[in-house]
Write a protein that holds these residues in place. Structure first.
Motif, PDB file in Angstrom:
ATOM      1  N   GLN A   1     -11.580  -6.078   2.790  1.00 47.18           N
ATOM      2  CA  GLN A   1     -11.124  -7.408   2.440  1.00 47.18           C
ATOM      3  C   GLN A   1     -10.138  -7.317   1.274  1.00 47.18           C
ATOM      4  OE1 GLN A   1     -10.229 -10.625   3.273  1.00 47.18           O
ATOM      5  NE2 GLN A   1     -12.328 -10.657   4.080  1.00 47.18           N
ATOM      6  N   VAL A   2      -9.197  -8.227   1.244  1.00 46.18           N
ATOM      7  CA  VAL A   2      -8.193  -8.289   0.197  1.00 46.18           C
ATOM      8  C   VAL A   2      -8.329  -9.616  -0.530  1.00 46.18           C
ATOM      9  CG1 VAL A   2      -5.733  -8.317  -0.341  1.00 46.18           C
ATOM     10  CG2 VAL A   2      -6.608  -6.782   1.430  1.00 46.18           C
ATOM     11  N   GLY A  26      -8.818  -5.032  -3.709  1.00 41.78           N
ATOM     12  CA  GLY A  26      -9.599  -4.750  -2.523  1.00 41.78           C
ATOM     13  C   GLY A  26      -9.067  -3.529  -1.800  1.00 41.78           C
ATOM     14  N   ASN A  27      -8.957  -3.620  -0.483  1.00 40.53           N
ATOM     15  CA  ASN A  27      -8.477  -2.517   0.333  1.00 40.53           C
ATOM     16  C   ASN A  27      -6.981  -2.318   0.123  1.00 40.53           C
ATOM     17  OD1 ASN A  27      -7.822  -0.632   2.297  1.00 40.53           O
ATOM     18  ND2 ASN A  27      -9.213  -1.507   3.815  1.00 40.53           N
ATOM     19  N   TYR A  29      -5.012  -0.291   1.430  1.00 38.92           N
ATOM     20  CA  TYR A  29      -4.294   0.193   2.603  1.00 38.92           C
ATOM     21  C   TYR A  29      -4.175  -0.850   3.714  1.00 38.92           C
ATOM     22  CZ  TYR A  29      -5.478   4.558   0.283  1.00 38.92           C
ATOM     23  OH  TYR A  29      -5.632   5.572  -0.643  1.00 38.92           O
ATOM     24  N   SER A  30      -4.666  -2.025   3.491  1.00 36.92           N
ATOM     25  CA  SER A  30      -4.736  -3.022   4.547  1.00 36.92           C
ATOM     26  C   SER A  30      -3.552  -3.983   4.595  1.00 36.92           C
ATOM     27  CB  SER A  30      -6.026  -3.840   4.423  1.00 36.92           C
ATOM     28  OG  SER A  30      -6.043  -4.573   3.211  1.00 36.92           O
ATOM     29  N   LYS A  73       0.866  -3.778  -5.692  1.00 36.67           N
ATOM     30  CA  LYS A  73       0.114  -4.891  -5.114  1.00 36.67           C
ATOM     31  C   LYS A  73       0.173  -6.141  -5.987  1.00 36.67           C
ATOM     32  CE  LYS A  73      -0.935  -2.385  -1.630  1.00 36.67           C
ATOM     33  NZ  LYS A  73      -0.208  -2.608  -0.353  1.00 36.67           N
TER      34      LYS A  73
END
Length: 120
Positions: A1-2, A26-27, A29-30, A73
């Motif tokens: 989840q982001v 969160g992730n 890589y997503s 990010k």
């Protein structure tokens, strides 16, 4: 989840400036693309600007400038010479694709939004 968290909104007089920030966690890589959208009550959400991790941008409103991303990010939206019609709720969004999009349906993760109010 982001998770996405916006900041930098507020109330300014016409002609003023604001810089919105969106921090993702969160992730790591997503997501590959992050963008800004705005919504006025009673109207459809519209894409303002977005950027992918290679720095490629796409604008719905060319008056503003999006920057950041690129693995950090975090994205920013620089807004100068603001007008009352810029008043809206501005939200940050992210998706797992490389090419920027102005379509809200393409985005998977959304922040809570930050209010921008421009007075005359």
């Amino acid at each position: 989840q982001v998770q996405l968290v916006e900041s930098g909104g507020g109330s300014v007089q016409a002609g003023g400036s604001l810089r919105l920030s969106c921090a993702a966690s969160g992730n790591a890589y997503s997501t590959y693309c992050m963008g800004w959208f705005r919504q006025i009550p009673g109207k459809e959400r519209e894409g303002v600007a977005n950027i992918n991790n290679d720095g490629i941008t796409k604008y719905g409103d060319p008056r503003f400038t999006i920057s950041g991303g690129r693995a950090q990010k975090t994205v920013y939206l620089q807004m100068n010479a603001l007008k009352p019609e810029d008043t809206a709720m501005y939200s940050c969004a992210a998706m797992g694709r490389l090419w920027p999009s102005l379509d809200p349906a393409d985005y998977t993760y959304w922040g809570q939004g930050t209010q921008v109010t421009v007075s005359s």
